[in-house]
Design a protein around this motif. Sequence first.
Motif, mmCIF file in Angstrom:
data_model
loop_
_atom_site.group_PDB
_atom_site.id
_atom_site.type_symbol
_atom_site.label_atom_id
_atom_site.label_comp_id
_atom_site.label_asym_id
_atom_site.label_seq_id
_atom_site.Cartn_x
_atom_site.Cartn_y
_atom_site.Cartn_z
ATOM 1 N N GLY A 1 0.801 -1.213 0.000
ATOM 2 C CA GLY A 1 0.000 0.000 0.000
ATOM 3 C C GLY A 1 0.832 1.261 0.000
ATOM 4 O O GLY A 1 1.920 1.319 0.594
ATOM 5 N N CYS B 1 0.296 -6.937 5.122
ATOM 6 C CA CYS B 1 0.399 -5.595 4.537
ATOM 7 C C CYS B 1 1.773 -4.982 4.771
ATOM 8 O O CYS B 1 2.405 -5.210 5.803
ATOM 9 C CB CYS B 1 -0.660 -4.669 5.144
ATOM 10 N N ILE C 1 -6.002 -0.389 7.100
ATOM 11 C CA ILE C 1 -4.894 -1.347 7.050
ATOM 12 C C ILE C 1 -5.125 -2.498 8.022
ATOM 13 O O ILE C 1 -4.951 -3.679 7.676
ATOM 14 C CB ILE C 1 -3.559 -0.627 7.361
ATOM 15 N N TRP D 1 3.419 -0.908 4.048
ATOM 16 C CA TRP D 1 2.844 0.392 3.693
ATOM 17 C C TRP D 1 3.891 1.498 3.626
ATOM 18 O O TRP D 1 4.851 1.529 4.404
ATOM 19 C CB TRP D 1 1.779 0.779 4.719
#
Length: 588
Positions: free
Chosen positions: A208, A230, A220, A232
């Motif tokens: 992301g 994830c 998230i 980021w």
Amino acid sequence: MSTSTYMALWWSGVMAEERDQPGGSWEDLPLPDDYPEPQAVNGKAEEENTKHQSVKCSPNLLQMLKAAECRRTTPPGLDRDGADASGTGEPVAEALKTDMQIEFTEQKQELSKRTANTGRRTLSHSISQSSTDSYGSVGSGSSEDESSPRDRSQKTHQGLSDFCVKNIKQAEFGRREITNAQKEMPALMVLRKGAGGEKPLAGAKVLGCTHITAHTAVLIETLSVLGAECRWAACNIFSTQNAVAAALAEGGTPVFAWKGESEEDFWWCIDRCVGAETWQPNMILDDGGDLTHWIHKKHPSLFQNIKGVVEESVTGIHRLYQMSKAGRLIVPAINVNDSVTKQKFDNLYSCKESILDGLKRTTGVMFGGKQVVVCGYGEVGKGCCAALKALGTIMYVTEVDPICALQACMDGFRVVKLIEVARQVDLVITCTGNKHVVGREHLERMKDGCILCNMGNSSSEIDLGSLQTAELRWERVRPQVDHVVWPDGKRIVLLAEGRLLNLSCSTVPSFVLSITATTQALALIELYSAPEGRYKQDVYLLPKKMDEYVANLHLPTFDAHLSEVTDEQAKYLGISKHGPFKPNYYRY
């Protein structure tokens, strides 16, 4: 008794009571509910009233009152320095000296008392700082804050070090911000509960690049609850909330972002986030297209495993359509920016509320009666115009689209060319998504003190390159506020270096971002779980049914009750009783 006499006596009683209560503070004591009306009394009656008061006075206060009484009752024959013309009587200067000494002593005692109480105020100060550090209103002078996070080694309580944030110690305060945001983001909470034992994103590895704020942190962590891993990075160098980034890292999400990154830091963070050597993503959630562009340029082999891209900004969507047209888009992409839930809620209502917050935090200017020009009358422009019009500003709009221009006219705004009003306006706001909407020719005409800012996603709407010349001087007057000074002394006030104002200098409402974030989460689920062949290498919009579902999740917050279509009505309209209720070509 006069009000001043009453207050002096009441205050002396408060001070006496405070001395009888160890550890007490005058800040914790209540003020009286009411005060007596002033009464005119002669000196003798006032003396009688005062004589019968039973309030205890501190010695210092008594000395101060006597000094003041000495000045009040001194006969009018004294000279300016307080000496009696006849050489007799106490000089008023002595009374003044005594008064000032006592007052200074009281101030030192009060300062010592406040210093002693610093420990119990540290927590509230830290909370305030964590809440506002993303807005630039609070700075830190510590050497740790001044050094780049890239130069420091940090670890979470679990010993993890795969992150780079400003200060991992701020995680506790960031967690409070995230918890507060959750209360205003009901649909994401419903998605978490609805998942139950199912994990629709199990096996998903989401890369992301968005604004890192409390709102996106809720998104998230929702993706993580739904089964995704994830990593980021930030899509804007000014919008990151440092405490929130620390909270995400402490929670186990690798985050590479901090507020005030340089351009070099920005791309370094994205490259570290990609982690091509150690981590293979299969989904991308982008805001602005920078992450997609970087992978396409530096790590093209990663696209072999990537199932799709979800993009939410007009700038990123423009890039994706260009790639699709040129045949260079090699994965499916979902256009969240043009979904109904993004356009009609985030772009309109979010900007309507946050534009004023950003302007007030950075300038402190009163806008009533000011002349303002908004470049672009799309949903963002409509929100900005509505907010500023309510403050009593004189509004102008610039447009290239005749439909949007006609809407602006019928909403009561004058549609002009920027060059026509550049000399007279006090504030210029860009929100077109285009390039160099404000050029050097416009900047040359702007008057001294004109404020210039951008509400569009692209940072190229203002031609900043034309301001990087030898004859112009830049002065940083506060975080995210620069004065560009002309040789004749004229100053243009530039906010957030031409980047997105609301997220760079203030914040946006959590509730309206819940709508966009839920749409993003559903788009990721759709792309990830879609059977092979459903989506080609092209850009797609979410189906209308999904827009309606997202809207429906937010209605209970307002205790809204939808009417139902009967079988006869559904047949008459040619729709399903359960929606979608509008065709894809319908313009809300």
